[in-house]
Design an enzyme around this catalytic site. Sequence first.
Site, PDB file in Angstrom:
ATOM      1  N   SER A 157     -31.412 -39.247 -34.634  1.00 39.08           N
ATOM      2  CA  SER A 157     -32.128 -38.078 -35.078  1.00 39.08           C
ATOM      3  C   SER A 157     -33.958 -38.178 -34.681  1.00 39.08           C
ATOM      4  O   SER A 157     -34.486 -37.025 -34.670  1.00 39.08           O
ATOM      5  CB  SER A 157     -32.000 -37.934 -36.586  1.00 39.08           C
ATOM      6  OG  SER A 157     -30.715 -37.181 -36.739  1.00 39.08           O
ATOM      7  N   SER A 214     -31.983 -34.739 -35.764  1.00 40.40           N
ATOM      8  CA  SER A 214     -32.226 -33.796 -36.807  1.00 40.40           C
ATOM      9  C   SER A 214     -33.799 -33.687 -37.061  1.00 40.40           C
ATOM     10  O   SER A 214     -34.489 -32.783 -37.723  1.00 40.40           O
ATOM     11  CB  SER A 214     -31.812 -33.983 -38.252  1.00 40.40           C
ATOM     12  OG  SER A 214     -32.273 -35.422 -38.648  1.00 40.40           O
ATOM     13  N   LYS A 224     -41.541 -35.229 -41.272  1.00 41.41           N
ATOM     14  CA  LYS A 224     -40.236 -34.569 -41.645  1.00 41.41           C
ATOM     15  C   LYS A 224     -39.990 -34.468 -43.163  1.00 41.41           C
ATOM     16  O   LYS A 224     -40.254 -35.171 -43.890  1.00 41.41           O
ATOM     17  CB  LYS A 224     -38.898 -35.533 -40.896  1.00 41.41           C
ATOM     18  CG  LYS A 224     -37.782 -34.781 -40.790  1.00 41.41           C
ATOM     19  CD  LYS A 224     -36.678 -36.014 -40.447  1.00 41.41           C
ATOM     20  CE  LYS A 224     -35.310 -35.290 -40.213  1.00 41.41           C
ATOM     21  NZ  LYS A 224     -34.444 -36.355 -39.581  1.00 41.41           N
TER      22      LYS A 224
END
Lengths: 64, 436
Positions: free
Chosen positions: B174, B150, B78
């Site tokens: 997330s 996310s 990420k």
Amino acid sequence: VTSPGPHLVEIGTTWWLRSQPGHDTAETGGFKYLRLWLAELERIDLDRFEPFDALRPPIDPPAA
Amino acid sequence: MTSGRSVSELAALLRGGECSAVEIATSALEAVEEAEPRLRAFITITARRALAQARAVDLAIAQGRDLGPLMGVPWAVKDVFATEGIPTTGGSDALRDHRPGPDAEIVSRMDRAGAVLVGKTNLHELGWGLSREIGRTNNPHDVSLGSGGSSGGSAAAVACGAIPLAVGTDGGGSVRMPAAYCAIVGLKPTHGRISMAGHLPAAWSVGDAGPMARSVVDVASAFSVLTGQRAGPASHGRSELRIGLVAEAAEGASAEVGEAYAAATSALASSFALDEVQLDLSGAFSAWAITYACELSDALRHWLAGRIGETSPELQEIIAMGLAVPAPSYLQAQRLRTRLFHDVEAALRTREVLVTPGVLGPPPATEDYWTDDEATGNSWLSPLNLTGHPAVVLPLGRPGSGASMQVIGRYGDDEGLLAAALRIEELLTARSQPRS
């Protein structure tokens, strides 16, 4: 460049003042929910719990 | 060559001499490039770094060195973890050229283990907003839907089969939410089990890095490397598995999610000791949201000073919301956190794991913030960010339906959680096979 940080402080604190009884606010978005969250927590009796008792130090081991 | 293959399959190909690490990396990069126009799972594709790492792995093999279970395995991280010489944008238009310095600790650990970084994945802006320039990641099972967030880019990159492994972060579901929406496995470890050194500023007391893959065993392999261990997770044998079914956790689920979850819990009852456990969820989402808003606001408002105007309205709003929380309300949220922590601990005293659904419905069609479901819904994802307990989400039923099961483990015993999740995954996989 002027920092917009103080501007956001003003938004936040102004919202809080305006959310008090006697002020008419029509919050949108997240602020509408923030009012609900704050009110929900106020209704729950949590006095016998210590505020930071659940926090634990990191337990990541050192790099191999 | 690599598409859809697991960590162990790729490792076997490499060790068996059937292909080189450079061939695996090249194949993964091609799969990523092919999927990217549909999915937008990546912010940066790190082809040059990947090929250099792969060449180093091939050299290590030629020298007879074994770097461990992730040797030569393509992975993605990420875009909130620092990578030397490569931008770390946090998914924000304000940080397009941000280069925060040396590799984050987890990137270094994966590098030392021979894993090959193919790219940095898309996300909600700094975990919360939505970049207008980068846009959302689409769901590989139905591109008209989102992948959740996310860590949506990490989930989609794994779910589409391009790579077997990615790392996301989970400050309020997330990792687990997009894992559920994309039908893969995602772990939120015990708070602090995996180093966050080299992560962009974030809500620190609720957030953790977590591996995402298509099976529990691949998640476990990554977990051992991310925590700095050389060996795989310890075996917990085949002892009795006592599972607490959290009461009313599926309330409000869609019909498809509810049916898949009920079928899965029936299967668990046939093989393990299953009982129902009552836990008081009241106020948990509010306490999490207040904690998250306060911490994110504190972490970002000075750090982003001068650039806040370039961030999304959603991010600006959450920063302002954090500033609007009165200190006594923040303390009240922490008191609720203490109550919930001890409630979950008590439930796990006589059970190895607890189970709940992952998410309650299908992936979102839009990226609208603040639907009533999200802001007040019956979710068991964010409460575990408050308590810090480890939890892993497993897919159930039709991929892309959101059907999933969250398995919650004892604080600090991520290895025990993964061992239990492996047994649950084996059972549910066996049940879903057509009978011959």
